[in-house]
Design a protein around this motif. Structure first.
Motif, mmCIF file in Angstrom:
data_model
loop_
_atom_site.group_PDB
_atom_site.id
_atom_site.type_symbol
_atom_site.label_atom_id
_atom_site.label_comp_id
_atom_site.label_asym_id
_atom_site.label_seq_id
_atom_site.Cartn_x
_atom_site.Cartn_y
_atom_site.Cartn_z
ATOM 1 N N PRO A 12 31.021 50.427 33.647
ATOM 2 C CA PRO A 12 31.698 49.556 32.677
ATOM 3 C C PRO A 12 32.193 50.446 31.660
ATOM 4 O O PRO A 12 31.801 51.683 31.407
ATOM 5 C CB PRO A 12 30.445 48.921 31.952
ATOM 6 N N GLY A 13 33.509 50.046 31.090
ATOM 7 C CA GLY A 13 34.051 50.654 29.977
ATOM 8 C C GLY A 13 33.348 50.886 28.850
ATOM 9 O O GLY A 13 32.633 49.758 28.652
ATOM 10 N N LEU A 51 37.140 45.943 23.042
ATOM 11 C CA LEU A 51 36.063 45.143 22.691
ATOM 12 C C LEU A 51 35.783 43.768 23.135
ATOM 13 O O LEU A 51 34.630 43.036 22.940
ATOM 14 C CB LEU A 51 35.807 44.996 21.034
ATOM 15 N N SER A 52 37.027 43.283 23.551
ATOM 16 C CA SER A 52 36.879 41.821 24.335
ATOM 17 C C SER A 52 36.361 42.035 25.574
ATOM 18 O O SER A 52 36.433 40.882 26.331
ATOM 19 C CB SER A 52 38.246 41.291 24.109
ATOM 20 N N HIS A 53 35.774 43.101 26.322
ATOM 21 C CA HIS A 53 35.618 43.042 27.224
ATOM 22 C C HIS A 53 34.134 43.770 27.411
ATOM 23 O O HIS A 53 33.620 45.002 27.817
ATOM 24 C CB HIS A 53 36.407 44.196 28.235
ATOM 25 N N PRO A 54 33.094 42.736 26.947
ATOM 26 C CA PRO A 54 31.771 43.410 27.063
ATOM 27 C C PRO A 54 31.108 43.938 28.311
ATOM 28 O O PRO A 54 31.825 43.502 29.516
ATOM 29 C CB PRO A 54 30.978 42.476 26.611
ATOM 30 N N GLU A 55 30.011 44.283 28.408
ATOM 31 C CA GLU A 55 29.394 44.788 29.814
ATOM 32 C C GLU A 55 28.882 43.465 30.461
ATOM 33 O O GLU A 55 28.560 43.546 31.818
ATOM 34 C CB GLU A 55 28.131 45.752 29.577
ATOM 35 N N ASP A 56 28.822 42.320 29.897
ATOM 36 C CA ASP A 56 28.403 41.071 30.524
ATOM 37 C C ASP A 56 29.431 39.775 30.435
ATOM 38 O O ASP A 56 30.183 40.118 29.554
ATOM 39 C CB ASP A 56 27.073 40.682 30.285
ATOM 40 N N LEU A 61 35.486 45.163 31.937
ATOM 41 C CA LEU A 61 36.330 46.181 32.111
ATOM 42 C C LEU A 61 35.736 47.389 32.837
ATOM 43 O O LEU A 61 34.488 47.708 32.469
ATOM 44 C CB LEU A 61 36.653 46.779 30.640
ATOM 45 N N MET A 62 36.050 47.659 33.931
ATOM 46 C CA MET A 62 35.340 48.762 34.736
ATOM 47 C C MET A 62 36.432 49.852 34.925
ATOM 48 O O MET A 62 37.567 49.709 34.909
ATOM 49 C CB MET A 62 35.524 48.058 36.173
ATOM 50 N N GLU A 112 36.254 46.197 43.791
ATOM 51 C CA GLU A 112 34.751 46.110 44.242
ATOM 52 C C GLU A 112 33.896 45.899 43.266
ATOM 53 O O GLU A 112 33.034 45.007 43.092
ATOM 54 C CB GLU A 112 34.621 47.187 45.395
ATOM 55 N N ALA A 113 34.002 47.174 42.220
ATOM 56 C CA ALA A 113 32.908 46.807 41.384
ATOM 57 C C ALA A 113 33.115 45.576 40.419
ATOM 58 O O ALA A 113 32.421 44.871 39.868
ATOM 59 C CB ALA A 113 33.118 48.296 40.397
ATOM 60 N N LEU A 114 34.531 45.498 40.059
ATOM 61 C CA LEU A 114 34.551 44.317 39.224
ATOM 62 C C LEU A 114 34.091 42.970 39.843
ATOM 63 O O LEU A 114 33.513 42.166 39.096
ATOM 64 C CB LEU A 114 36.304 44.087 38.769
ATOM 65 N N PHE A 115 34.716 42.678 41.106
ATOM 66 C CA PHE A 115 34.324 41.454 41.798
ATOM 67 C C PHE A 115 32.691 41.289 42.029
ATOM 68 O O PHE A 115 32.135 39.989 41.888
ATOM 69 C CB PHE A 115 34.943 41.168 42.930
ATOM 70 N N GLU A 116 32.040 42.677 42.162
ATOM 71 C CA GLU A 116 30.601 42.346 42.157
ATOM 72 C C GLU A 116 30.088 42.025 40.795
ATOM 73 O O GLU A 116 29.109 41.107 40.823
ATOM 74 C CB GLU A 116 30.068 43.938 42.705
ATOM 75 N N ALA A 117 30.572 42.687 39.865
ATOM 76 C CA ALA A 117 30.100 42.193 38.337
ATOM 77 C C ALA A 117 30.465 40.688 38.188
ATOM 78 O O ALA A 117 29.509 40.110 37.559
ATOM 79 C CB ALA A 117 30.690 43.204 37.530
ATOM 80 N N LEU A 118 31.401 40.470 38.564
ATOM 81 C CA LEU A 118 31.912 38.703 38.462
ATOM 82 C C LEU A 118 31.244 37.755 38.973
ATOM 83 O O LEU A 118 31.216 36.684 38.807
ATOM 84 C CB LEU A 118 33.258 38.770 38.368
#
Length: 178
Positions: A12-13, A51-56, A61-62, A112-118
């Motif tokens: 995550p960013g 800041l509009s892209h939190p870790e959850d 943001l990856m 891959e990481a983004l869609f896994e997180a989503l």
């Protein structure tokens, strides 16, 4: 230039990434029609975006980093598709790579990481707008590889560098949380 053997880490960013992420984005602002922003940003101007892209949550943001040099190679985001409440289960996604990081699978790792997180979020569709016609073939291939399909094109919707550009829109079905 990144070597073929470079290990890439995706995470995550965080706020300390802001300068590098701003530099990457500004390259596309200055040099390409890939974004329709026409003026470069300072990191401070981009802080609210980061800041509009939190870790959850659905807006992520990856960041991809070279594991050895700790250089940021690119990033992927999911953001609000539109501001109205009925659109809350839709996101717009994008990938931006450092100019020397293309063609090495970094975009694939980021998505891959983004869609896994989503995957655990209450989301129904992801959308991606891809400027046309030139310079974005790699983006079309990346999105199609992830199951996006072309659903329409806005003709001459943006003007940059003294000419009009089309934007092709792609969508992907997402599996909502159960």
């Amino acid at each position: 230039m990144m070597s073929e053997r470079t290990e890439v880490q995706v995470r995550p960013g965080v706020e300390s990434d802001l300068d590098a992420l701003t530099d990457i984005y500004n390259h596309y602002v200055r040099e390409t029609p890939i974004t329709f922003d026409t003026a470069v940003f300072t990191p401070e101007e981009r802080r609210s975006w980061l800041l509009s892209h939190p870790e959850d949550g659905p807006h992520r943001l990856m960041v991809a980093m070279d594991a050895d040099s700790q250089t940021i190679l690119g990033y992927a985001t999911s953001s609000a598709f539109r501001v109205k409440a009925a659109y809350d289960t839709s996101v717009e996604v994008s990938v931006y790579l450092a100019p020397d990081a293309g063609g090495r699978g970094v975009g694939t790792l980021l998505y891959e990481a983004l869609f896994e997180a989503l995957a655990g979020e209450d989301l129904h569709r992801a959308y991606a707008g891809i400027a046309q016609p030139e310079g974005n073939e790699a983006s079309v291939r990346l999105h199609e590889r992830f199951g996006f399909r072309h659903v329409g094109t806005y003709r001459e919707v943006g003007r940059k560098f003294g000419r009009y550009w089309d934007v092709a829109w792609y969508e992907k079905e997402l599996t909502p949380a159960r």
